[in-house]
Design a protein around this motif. Structure first.
Motif, mmCIF file in Angstrom:
data_model
loop_
_atom_site.group_PDB
_atom_site.id
_atom_site.type_symbol
_atom_site.label_atom_id
_atom_site.label_comp_id
_atom_site.label_asym_id
_atom_site.label_seq_id
_atom_site.Cartn_x
_atom_site.Cartn_y
_atom_site.Cartn_z
ATOM 1 N N ASP A 2 0.848 -1.191 0.000
ATOM 2 C CA ASP A 2 0.000 0.000 0.000
ATOM 3 C C ASP A 2 0.889 1.249 0.000
ATOM 4 O O ASP A 2 1.299 1.744 1.053
ATOM 5 N N PHE A 5 -0.451 4.353 1.853
ATOM 6 C CA PHE A 5 -0.202 4.291 3.302
ATOM 7 C C PHE A 5 1.226 4.749 3.608
ATOM 8 O O PHE A 5 1.452 5.513 4.560
ATOM 9 N N TYR A 180 -2.831 -0.586 12.311
ATOM 10 C CA TYR A 180 -3.365 -0.797 10.966
ATOM 11 C C TYR A 180 -3.004 -2.161 10.358
ATOM 12 O O TYR A 180 -3.447 -2.470 9.256
ATOM 13 N N TYR A 181 -2.189 -2.937 11.054
ATOM 14 C CA TYR A 181 -1.767 -4.258 10.561
ATOM 15 C C TYR A 181 -1.058 -4.164 9.203
ATOM 16 O O TYR A 181 -1.134 -5.079 8.395
ATOM 17 N N LYS A 182 -0.377 -3.042 8.975
ATOM 18 C CA LYS A 182 0.384 -2.853 7.736
ATOM 19 C C LYS A 182 1.846 -3.215 8.017
ATOM 20 O O LYS A 182 2.740 -2.362 7.998
ATOM 21 N N THR A 183 2.090 -4.478 8.258
ATOM 22 C CA THR A 183 3.424 -4.923 8.677
ATOM 23 C C THR A 183 4.472 -4.681 7.604
ATOM 24 O O THR A 183 5.552 -4.137 7.886
ATOM 25 N N ASP A 184 4.176 -5.087 6.383
ATOM 26 C CA ASP A 184 5.159 -4.957 5.299
ATOM 27 C C ASP A 184 5.513 -3.496 5.056
ATOM 28 O O ASP A 184 6.697 -3.146 4.913
ATOM 29 N N GLU A 185 4.511 -2.650 5.008
ATOM 30 C CA GLU A 185 4.749 -1.232 4.730
ATOM 31 C C GLU A 185 5.532 -0.569 5.861
ATOM 32 O O GLU A 185 6.478 0.184 5.610
#
Length: 219
Positions: A2, A5, A180-185
């Protein structure tokens, strides 16, 4: 991935990087000062100070920074001493870094041939002048690789500051992952930010080592 994000939260990483660099900068400067004092105490064999420095170096190098931070932030209030998370970060980093800097300076000082000291005395130089003009410049050039390695090591060690509620880079990454559980980002931005900080230091260190080698220092 994302990218919207990532773009949205880049400013948070910039602010966290500023805080990380500020704390690391102060901690590194204090580490150099502590390291010089300990190295000189050992080099000149100052009786009491030399023993204190030896105990400090062993204690500092053999305890994790995380444990030191826990002691400062959670342990000291038990005896009535409360420090801010920023102060704990600076003190902890200085305490850890001072021992590593001391060993780098010590190796540099011990690499200087005693004949040079005798030569300086033979031309009438005082002990302070010998240290200032003969020993220290050469010792510093020998110590440069170790000092730069310590600087990089200490900047990376700031990643544990999040445990004492310091809003550093790791704190921001963990916060975004939790929200936000946006681990990779979040982790990608974390890696890139550390790379932006550390890569120039590493490249500068390589350049400086080459310049010193070509100039004949430390060889």
């Amino acid at each position: 991935m994302d990218f919207a994000f990532i773009q949205q939260y880049i400013p948070l990483y910039i602010e966290a990087a500023k805080l990380t660099l500020a704390i690391a900068g102060i901690g590194i400067l204090l580490s150099v000062l502590i390291g010089l004092i300990c190295a000189y105490a050992g080099y000149y064999k100052v009786p009491v100070l030399r023993n204190i420095a030896a105990v400090y170096i062993e204690l500092s190098r053999n305890t994790p920074l995380l444990v030191q931070l826990f002691l400062l932030y959670f342990g000291l209030p038990k005896i009535g001493i409360s420090l801010s998370s920023t102060a704990c970060g600076i003190i902890g980093l200085s305490f850890l870094g001072g021992s590593y800097m001391a060993e780098s300076f010590r190796s540099g000082l011990e690499s200087i041939d005693k004949v040079q000291i005798s030569a300086g005395m033979s031309v009438g130089l005082t002990q302070n002048q010998i240290m200032r003009y003969i020993i220290f410049p050469q010792a510093l050039s020998v110590s440069i690789p170790g000092i730069i390695a310590n600087i990089i090591f200490l900047i990376k060690e700031t990643s544990v500051f999040s445990v004492i509620a310091l809003p550093d880079l790791m704190y921001v990454a963990k916060d975004l992952i939790g929200l936000y559980y946006k681990t990779d980002e979040a982790l990608l931005m974390l890696v890139i930010t550390y790379l932006i900080i550390l890569l120039p230091i590493s490249l500068f260190a390589s350049w400086l080592e080459r310049r010193l080698r070509y100039a004949g220092f430390g060889s």
